[in-house]
Design a protein around this motif. Structure first.
Motif, PDB file in Angstrom:
ATOM      1  N   GLY A  91      43.412 -47.096   4.939  1.00  0.00           N
ATOM      2  CA  GLY A  91      42.132 -47.481   4.963  1.00  0.00           C
ATOM      3  C   GLY A  91      41.799 -48.766   4.260  1.00  0.00           C
ATOM      4  N   ALA A  92      40.710 -49.423   4.800  1.00  0.00           N
ATOM      5  CA  ALA A  92      40.496 -50.922   4.490  1.00  0.00           C
ATOM      6  C   ALA A  92      40.156 -50.788   2.812  1.00  0.00           C
ATOM      7  CB  ALA A  92      39.385 -51.409   5.155  1.00  0.00           C
ATOM      8  N   HIS A  93      39.427 -49.705   2.586  1.00  0.00           N
ATOM      9  CA  HIS A  93      38.856 -49.503   1.123  1.00  0.00           C
ATOM     10  C   HIS A  93      39.857 -48.531   0.034  1.00  0.00           C
ATOM     11  CE1 HIS A  93      35.372 -51.832   2.203  1.00  0.00           C
ATOM     12  NE2 HIS A  93      35.591 -51.152   3.338  1.00  0.00           N
ATOM     13  N   ALA A  94      40.955 -48.212   0.776  1.00  0.00           N
ATOM     14  CA  ALA A  94      41.841 -47.155  -0.072  1.00  0.00           C
ATOM     15  C   ALA A  94      42.039 -47.606  -1.589  1.00  0.00           C
ATOM     16  CB  ALA A  94      42.905 -46.802   0.933  1.00  0.00           C
ATOM     17  N   ARG A  95      42.085 -48.871  -1.702  1.00  0.00           N
ATOM     18  CA  ARG A  95      42.396 -49.167  -3.137  1.00  0.00           C
ATOM     19  C   ARG A  95      41.089 -49.545  -4.027  1.00  0.00           C
ATOM     20  NH1 ARG A  95      47.950 -50.084  -3.435  1.00  0.00           N
ATOM     21  NH2 ARG A  95      48.864 -50.478  -1.408  1.00  0.00           N
ATOM     22  N   ASP A  96      40.072 -49.303  -3.208  1.00  0.00           N
ATOM     23  CA  ASP A  96      38.780 -49.692  -4.267  1.00  0.00           C
ATOM     24  C   ASP A  96      38.620 -48.958  -5.288  1.00  0.00           C
ATOM     25  OD1 ASP A  96      38.385 -51.686  -2.091  1.00  0.00           O
ATOM     26  OD2 ASP A  96      36.510 -50.762  -1.326  1.00  0.00           O
ATOM     27  N   ARG A  97      37.771 -49.265  -6.395  1.00  0.00           N
ATOM     28  CA  ARG A  97      37.401 -48.343  -7.518  1.00  0.00           C
ATOM     29  C   ARG A  97      35.906 -48.724  -7.766  1.00  0.00           C
ATOM     30  NH1 ARG A  97      42.743 -48.443 -11.652  1.00  0.00           N
ATOM     31  NH2 ARG A  97      44.082 -48.108  -9.966  1.00  0.00           N
TER      32      ARG A  97
ATOM     33  N   ARG B  21      33.562 -45.569   1.807  1.00  0.00           N
ATOM     34  CA  ARG B  21      34.585 -44.432   2.001  1.00  0.00           C
ATOM     35  C   ARG B  21      34.210 -43.881   3.449  1.00  0.00           C
ATOM     36  NH1 ARG B  21      33.002 -41.237  -1.582  1.00  0.00           N
ATOM     37  NH2 ARG B  21      31.829 -42.059  -2.865  1.00  0.00           N
ATOM     38  N   LEU B  22      32.911 -43.817   3.493  1.00  0.00           N
ATOM     39  CA  LEU B  22      32.342 -43.199   4.861  1.00  0.00           C
ATOM     40  C   LEU B  22      32.967 -43.857   5.936  1.00  0.00           C
ATOM     41  CD1 LEU B  22      31.014 -40.968   6.349  1.00  0.00           C
ATOM     42  CD2 LEU B  22      28.726 -42.385   5.839  1.00  0.00           C
ATOM     43  N   ALA B  23      32.835 -45.351   5.841  1.00  0.00           N
ATOM     44  CA  ALA B  23      33.419 -46.326   6.784  1.00  0.00           C
ATOM     45  C   ALA B  23      34.634 -46.090   7.289  1.00  0.00           C
ATOM     46  CB  ALA B  23      33.035 -47.758   6.675  1.00  0.00           C
ATOM     47  N   ASP B  24      35.636 -45.924   6.222  1.00  0.00           N
ATOM     48  CA  ASP B  24      37.101 -45.721   6.433  1.00  0.00           C
ATOM     49  C   ASP B  24      37.285 -44.426   7.171  1.00  0.00           C
ATOM     50  OD1 ASP B  24      37.930 -48.268   5.210  1.00  0.00           O
ATOM     51  OD2 ASP B  24      38.672 -47.172   3.521  1.00  0.00           O
ATOM     52  N   LEU B  25      36.694 -43.376   6.738  1.00  0.00           N
ATOM     53  CA  LEU B  25      36.726 -42.154   7.314  1.00  0.00           C
ATOM     54  C   LEU B  25      36.353 -42.325   8.873  1.00  0.00           C
ATOM     55  CD1 LEU B  25      37.454 -39.123   7.146  1.00  0.00           C
ATOM     56  CD2 LEU B  25      35.219 -38.565   6.130  1.00  0.00           C
ATOM     57  N   ASN B  26      35.302 -42.593   9.062  1.00  0.00           N
ATOM     58  CA  ASN B  26      34.764 -42.676  10.534  1.00  0.00           C
ATOM     59  C   ASN B  26      35.483 -43.497  11.381  1.00  0.00           C
ATOM     60  OD1 ASN B  26      32.559 -40.892  10.615  1.00  0.00           O
ATOM     61  ND2 ASN B  26      31.027 -42.405   9.849  1.00  0.00           N
TER      62      ASN B  26
ATOM     63  N   PHE C 293      31.702 -34.888  -1.122  1.00  0.00           N
ATOM     64  CA  PHE C 293      30.597 -34.233  -1.072  1.00  0.00           C
ATOM     65  C   PHE C 293      29.374 -35.188  -0.733  1.00  0.00           C
ATOM     66  CE2 PHE C 293      28.700 -30.224  -1.319  1.00  0.00           C
ATOM     67  CZ  PHE C 293      27.334 -30.469  -1.334  1.00  0.00           C
ATOM     68  N   ARG C 294      29.590 -36.358  -1.216  1.00  0.00           N
ATOM     69  CA  ARG C 294      28.587 -37.506  -0.950  1.00  0.00           C
ATOM     70  C   ARG C 294      28.441 -38.121   0.447  1.00  0.00           C
ATOM     71  NH1 ARG C 294      28.052 -41.915  -5.941  1.00  0.00           N
ATOM     72  NH2 ARG C 294      27.927 -40.433  -7.340  1.00  0.00           N
ATOM     73  N   VAL C 295      29.653 -37.996   1.383  1.00  0.00           N
ATOM     74  CA  VAL C 295      29.538 -38.389   2.536  1.00  0.00           C
ATOM     75  C   VAL C 295      29.454 -37.684   3.564  1.00  0.00           C
ATOM     76  CG1 VAL C 295      30.980 -40.282   1.692  1.00  0.00           C
ATOM     77  CG2 VAL C 295      32.125 -38.247   2.949  1.00  0.00           C
ATOM     78  N   LEU C 296      29.299 -36.229   3.276  1.00  0.00           N
ATOM     79  CA  LEU C 296      29.252 -35.181   4.410  1.00  0.00           C
ATOM     80  C   LEU C 296      28.276 -35.621   5.603  1.00  0.00           C
ATOM     81  CD1 LEU C 296      29.243 -31.979   2.531  1.00  0.00           C
ATOM     82  CD2 LEU C 296      31.067 -32.961   3.569  1.00  0.00           C
ATOM     83  N   HIS C 297      27.140 -36.027   5.322  1.00  0.00           N
ATOM     84  CA  HIS C 297      26.120 -35.889   6.292  1.00  0.00           C
ATOM     85  C   HIS C 297      26.148 -37.331   7.186  1.00  0.00           C
ATOM     86  CE1 HIS C 297      23.238 -32.883   4.507  1.00  0.00           C
ATOM     87  NE2 HIS C 297      23.966 -32.371   5.238  1.00  0.00           N
ATOM     88  N   GLY C 298      27.226 -37.977   6.888  1.00  0.00           N
ATOM     89  CA  GLY C 298      27.352 -39.299   7.594  1.00  0.00           C
ATOM     90  C   GLY C 298      28.566 -39.321   8.512  1.00  0.00           C
ATOM     91  N   ILE C 299      29.318 -38.329   8.462  1.00  0.00           N
ATOM     92  CA  ILE C 299      30.528 -38.217   9.293  1.00  0.00           C
ATOM     93  C   ILE C 299      30.292 -38.001  10.772  1.00  0.00           C
ATOM     94  CG2 ILE C 299      32.501 -36.674   9.820  1.00  0.00           C
ATOM     95  CD1 ILE C 299      32.660 -35.893   7.057  1.00  0.00           C
ATOM     96  N   ASP C 300      30.957 -38.772  11.606  1.00  0.00           N
ATOM     97  CA  ASP C 300      30.548 -39.006  13.258  1.00  0.00           C
ATOM     98  C   ASP C 300      31.122 -37.599  13.849  1.00  0.00           C
ATOM     99  OD1 ASP C 300      30.324 -39.569  15.831  1.00  0.00           O
ATOM    100  OD2 ASP C 300      31.055 -41.656  15.351  1.00  0.00           O
TER     101      ASP C 300
END
Length: 296
Positions: free
Chosen positions: A30-36, A47-52, A73-80
């Motif tokens: 993922g493009a942000h897999a190494r972000d902190r 993180r949501l953008a990587d998942l979608n 838990f923070r990204v649940l409502h944004g999942i496509d």
């Protein structure tokens, strides 16, 4: 491979990628897999953008999470959800990733509770290739195995980390009628949190009609006691309210060598043989040979 929750160090990322590549899979990180960002693997929106992005990419045939921790838990409502319905693909992870498994389960897409780690990591490869899941045998000496209760149980398997399951009550639709409930827990929660989580699931009606419980690792609770009670006492007290068969001592969850099992598939608990048997995790287009599909 994605980091939808907490971040992993570079060494863990490289070892995880190497493991998947050794099985013949093509790996996209993922493009942000190494972000902190604090204990999170970057900003929620990234993180949501990587998942979608992985959900929407037709070349991606499986989504493997680097670790749990905190943040799913923070990204649940944004999942496509619509994209996942159009192109179902399995998700691999456990612990905090339980929150994401809840989304997969809510639309009937199988996922994998486990990790690309330990002596049983190859079970992930086998399940992604559509092989019949390994029979998981309870370990009589594993802490908590004495919670096993006789009977027979069958139905779709679903569950994961106890606290995360309770947290999703009221956030996502929760109907486990006819299911076998998979549970595992970590001492980070403490006995009070274990009690509150089990009680919330019971009082909310989320566990009405479950047929049985498959109990995995109770990590860190071996020598922990609170005013005369251990986690064994807490769970026995709560399980008494449910009155269903329990197969405890399963090598699932927070272990050095966890076994991966498919969720949202039919399973059976054989209490006499102390075995959990699951059906394959079929998706629309499972990888049929190493090297032909991409795992993100």
């Amino acid at each position: 491979m994605l980091a939808p929750a907490s971040w992993s160090d570079d060494g863990w990322i490289e070892r995880s990628v190497a493991q998947l590549e050794s099985w013949g899979f093509q790996v996209r990180l993922g493009a942000h897999a190494r972000d902190r960002r604090g204990y999170l693997a970057g900003r929620d929106e990234d993180r949501l953008a990587d998942l979608n992005s992985a959900i929407r990419d037709p070349e991606v045939r499986a989504i493997v999470c680097l670790r749990g921790g905190c943040g799913s838990f923070r990204v649940l409502h944004g999942i496509d959800i619509q994209a996942l319905r159009r192109d179902p693909k399995p998700l691999v992870g456990f612990s905090d990733i339980t929150a994401l498994h809840r989304v997969w389960h809510s639309i009937g897409v199988p996922s994998l509770h486990g990790a690309v780690a330990g002596a049983h990591a190859k079970t992930v490869r086998d399940l992604l290739l559509g092989h019949v899941p390994h029979v998981v045998r309870a370990i009589p000496t594993q802490f908590g195995a004495e919670l096993t209760r006789p009977g027979t149980a069958s139905g779709p398997l679903f569950g994961g980390n106890l606290e995360l399951l309770a947290r999703t009550v009221g956030v996502l639709d929760f109907d486990l009628q006819g299911h076998v409930l998979l549970l595992e827990a970590s001492k980070a929660a403490g006995l009070g949190m274990i009690d509150r989580a089990m009680t919330q699931l019971i009082m909310s009606g989320a566990l009405d009609g479950i047929t049985g419980i498959a109990l995995g690792c109770l990590e860190g609770f071996d020598d922990y006691e609170d005013r005369g009670w251990t986690i064994i006492d807490v769970l026995r007290d709560r399980f008494d309210l449910l009155g269903v068969p329990v197969l405890a001592g399963l090598p699932l969850g927070h272990l050095a060598d966890p076994i991966t099992v498919p969720l949202s598939v039919d399973c059976g608990l054989d209490l006499e043989r102390r075995e959990l048997t699951c059906s394959p995790a079929a998706t629309k287009d499972p990888p049929d040979a190493p090297g032909t599909r991409t795992s993100a």
